[in-house]
Design an enzyme around this catalytic site. Structure first.
Site, PDB file in Angstrom:
ATOM      1  N   LYS A 266      -3.999   1.536  32.172  1.00 50.94           N
ATOM      2  CA  LYS A 266      -3.659   0.398  32.656  1.00 50.94           C
ATOM      3  C   LYS A 266      -2.351   0.416  33.800  1.00 50.94           C
ATOM      4  CE  LYS A 266      -4.907   0.146  28.160  1.00 50.94           C
ATOM      5  NZ  LYS A 266      -6.377  -0.993  28.175  1.00 50.94           N
ATOM      6  N   ARG A 340     -14.461   2.834  22.470  1.00 50.47           N
ATOM      7  CA  ARG A 340     -16.671   3.070  21.804  1.00 50.47           C
ATOM      8  C   ARG A 340     -16.478   4.922  21.311  1.00 50.47           C
ATOM      9  NH1 ARG A 340     -17.550  -0.227  27.163  1.00 50.47           N
ATOM     10  NH2 ARG A 340     -15.555  -1.222  26.265  1.00 50.47           N
TER      11      ARG A 340
HETATM   12  N1  BES Z   1      -7.599  -1.158  23.892  1.00 51.39           N
HETATM   13  C1  BES Z   1      -8.662  -2.044  24.752  1.00 51.39           C
HETATM   14  C2  BES Z   1      -8.244  -3.463  24.293  1.00 51.39           C
HETATM   15  C3  BES Z   1      -7.183  -3.968  23.927  1.00 51.39           C
HETATM   16  C4  BES Z   1      -7.043  -4.824  25.369  1.00 51.39           C
HETATM   17  C5  BES Z   1      -6.928  -4.221  23.014  1.00 51.39           C
HETATM   18  C6  BES Z   1      -6.423  -5.843  24.698  1.00 51.39           C
HETATM   19  C7  BES Z   1      -6.148  -5.177  22.770  1.00 51.39           C
HETATM   20  C8  BES Z   1      -5.561  -6.325  23.588  1.00 51.39           C
HETATM   21  C9  BES Z   1      -9.191  -1.469  24.576  1.00 51.39           C
HETATM   22  O1  BES Z   1      -9.379   0.265  24.917  1.00 51.39           O
HETATM   23  C10 BES Z   1      -9.414  -1.122  26.775  1.00 51.39           C
HETATM   24  O2  BES Z   1      -9.116  -0.563  27.205  1.00 51.39           O
HETATM   25  N2  BES Z   1     -10.707  -2.132  27.140  1.00 51.39           N
HETATM   26  C11 BES Z   1     -11.025  -2.457  28.590  1.00 51.39           C
HETATM   27  C12 BES Z   1     -12.728  -1.110  28.761  1.00 51.39           C
HETATM   28  C13 BES Z   1     -12.908  -1.845  29.975  1.00 51.39           C
HETATM   29  C14 BES Z   1     -12.184   0.021  30.169  1.00 51.39           C
HETATM   30  C15 BES Z   1     -14.153  -1.729  29.900  1.00 51.39           C
HETATM   31  C16 BES Z   1     -10.430  -3.505  28.366  1.00 51.39           C
HETATM   32  O3  BES Z   1     -10.525  -4.560  27.214  1.00 51.39           O
HETATM   33  O4  BES Z   1     -10.094  -4.110  29.027  1.00 51.39           O
HETATM   34 MN    MN Z   2      -8.428   1.327  26.712  1.00 53.78          MN
END
Ligand code: BES
Ligand code: MN
Ligand code: ZN
Length: 489
Positions: A266, A340
């Site tokens: 990230k 997931r």
């Molecule tokens: N933990 C994150 C989602 C999240 C984002 C929670 C902001 C709380 C606040 C999740 O694991 C994630 O990174 N999701 C990605 C999915 C994408 C790579 C398809 C996302 O939402 O960007």
């Molecule tokens: Mn994630």
């Protein structure tokens, strides 16, 4: 150390008012009719309450507004708080009136004179819920706040009604503590230890280590944590308060103690927020605690997957193909879509081992749900209208925002992989729906199931009605009510 406002209930005693230090609070309805306590306080302050009611300001006196008279003459209290609550109020209005008092208070005692105002238990509940604070890492903070006394007409009855609400407060505060805790403290081991301690409440707690998870074939869950120094764990909490022959209801939670994204790292800005990525597991833990404390007459099993998503030399790579416990293979296109991968093995395990009457999973699963619904409502996905409507009703009653989202074959098609049974992402469009669709592949069609995407509601930057900034504990109240409505009848 979790702080819960000590609240005691006592019979109304008008003679104590003149000698009360700290805050003296009294309810006045927007119609301006005074109860016996307000009339007494009005006399002691030589008509101050009456003058307020006669003033122009009184026209703007709305539910849960408070007018505070500081150091009022005629009293030795530091403040006389006049709290607005309509005679014909809702549960939410009662809670918000109590919460408004909690917001005002410093460390003073509060004497709240309610007379015969209805829902005294809910007013106390709102006060305690909003009085939460997370100060474990503030070296100068001390927990010596004054006590709260609620004066009412039937203190014994109110106290009895407050007991199950106190269980919900304790459950919610556990969730908030877990979600607020930084990831260097709340490691997978530390999280599991905290859950094991709940066996003192009569919960049967089991911790599965990596070797056992490997034997069970939970490869998709394990592949998320394999880049971390902290070992992956699955914790199972069982509450058997119902009849022996009834299969349990299952609550399943995503417990990513920190989500760096893994090799699909990230960006730096905001990454610190990913300390709350165990929010789903936090709600499951809080709900189980509430059920155990109030000795719910239901069989419920809580299952959480505790992992840390870190990049390293042995982390899962984008492009890797992993076999799930179910046997289906997943092409991991993006290691940041890890929640997931944790949940799919937990969902399968829950069904294989417990044959549950229903499953609700909770996860801070997608950023996309925040784009869709903001911080007001969680995303609700379900394969079963009856269970889903029961949940939506419970959430509405508790004032926890929830909104049903669609599922469908065309969304599922977006998960097709060239080389494996499925990919772990569907692309940018409908990101929360394709995530839910991924999960549904691991839910048997006959199992009533709800997926709650709580990424937007688990932790917020503005205070809410019942919580200060930070972790909200969203979902503990709704799940507790759903179990009570759906499983205990
Ligand atoms: N933990 C994150 C989602 C999240 C984002 C929670 C902001 C709380 C606040 C999740 O694991 C994630 O990174 N999701 C990605 C999915 C994408 C790579 C398809 C996302 O939402 O960007
Ligand atoms: Mn994630
Ligand atoms: Zn995540």
């Amino acid at each position: 150390m979790t702080y819960i406002t000590p609240i005691s209930f006592a019979a109304t005693d008008l003679n104590t008012f003149a000698n009360t230090t700290g805050r003296l609070a009294v309810i006045v309805s927007p119609e301006g009719k005074l109860g016996v306590s307000a009339r007494k306080l009005n006399r002691l302050t030589k008509g101050a309450i009456h003058r307020f009611i006669q003033s122009d300001n009184f026209k703007n006196f709305k539910p849960s507004n408070i007018i505070s008279l500081a150091w009022p003459s005629g009293l030795i209290a530091s403040s006389l708080d006049i709290v607005c609550l309509p005679r014909d109020h809702s549960v939410a209005q009662a809670r918000n009136a109590g919460a408004a008092l909690a917001k005002l208070r410093g460390k003073e005692c509060i004497l709240l004179a309610l007379d015969g105002v209805r829902r005294a238990d809910e007013i106390a509940f709102g006060l305690a819920m909003r009085d939460y604070r997370f100060i474990d890492h503030k070296t100068d903070a001390v927990l010596n706040d004054g006590a709260v006394t609620v004066m009412c007409t039937n203190p014994k009855i109110v106290e009895a009604a407050y007991a199950p609400l106190l269980a919900v407060i304790e459950g919610t505060f556990l969730t908030r503590d877990l979600v607020n805790e930084p990831a260097n403290v709340l490691t997978t081991n530390n999280f599991a230890n905290r859950l094991e301690e709940m066996s003192a409440l009569g919960l049967k707690v089991e911790v599965l280590d990596e070797k056992e998870l490997e034997q069970l074939g939970m490869r998709t869950l394990l592949c998320v944590g394999q880049g971390s120094e902290s070992p992956s764990k699955v914790v199972i909490m069982k509450w058997d308060g119902g009849q022996k022959n009834i299969t349990p209801f299952a609550l399943v939670g995503k417990g990513v103690v920190f989500d760096t994204g893994g090799i699909s790292l990230k960006p730096a800005a905001g990454m610190e927020d990913m300390t709350m990525d165990m929010g789903g597991a936090g709600v499951v833990a809080g709900a189980m605690r509430a059920l155990a404390l109030r000795k719910a007459k239901a069989n419920v099993v809580g299952i959480v997957g505790l992992v840390e998503n870190m990049p390293s030399g042995n982390a899962t790579r984008p492009g890797d193909v992993i076999k799930s416990m179910k046997g289906d293979t997943v092409e991991v296109i993006n290691t940041d879509a890890e929640g997931r991968l944790v949940l799919c093995d937990l969902l399968w395990y829950a069904q294989e081992r417990f044959n549950p009457s229903g499953i609700i999973d909770l996860a801070t699963l997608t950023g996309a749900i925040i784009i869709g619904l903001g911080h007001e409502k969680a995303g609700v996905f379900s394969n079963n209208d009856k269970l889903c409507n029961a949940f939506l009703k419970a959430a509405a009653t508790e004032g926890e925002g929830a909104w049903r989202m669609p599922l469908g074959q065309s969304y599922d098609d977006m998960l097709k992989s060239r080389i494996a049974d499925m990919k772990n992402i569907g692309g940018r469009p409908a990101g929360s729906v394709t995530a839910a669709q991924f999960l549904q592949r691991f839910v048997k069609p006959e199992t009533p199931w709800i997926h709650l995407d709580i990424a937007g509601v688990a932790s917020v930057t503005c205070e809410t009605e019942l919580a200060p900034k930070g972790a909200t504990g969203w979902g503990v109240m709704a799940l507790n009510r759903l179990i009570s409505d759906f499983c205990e009848n």
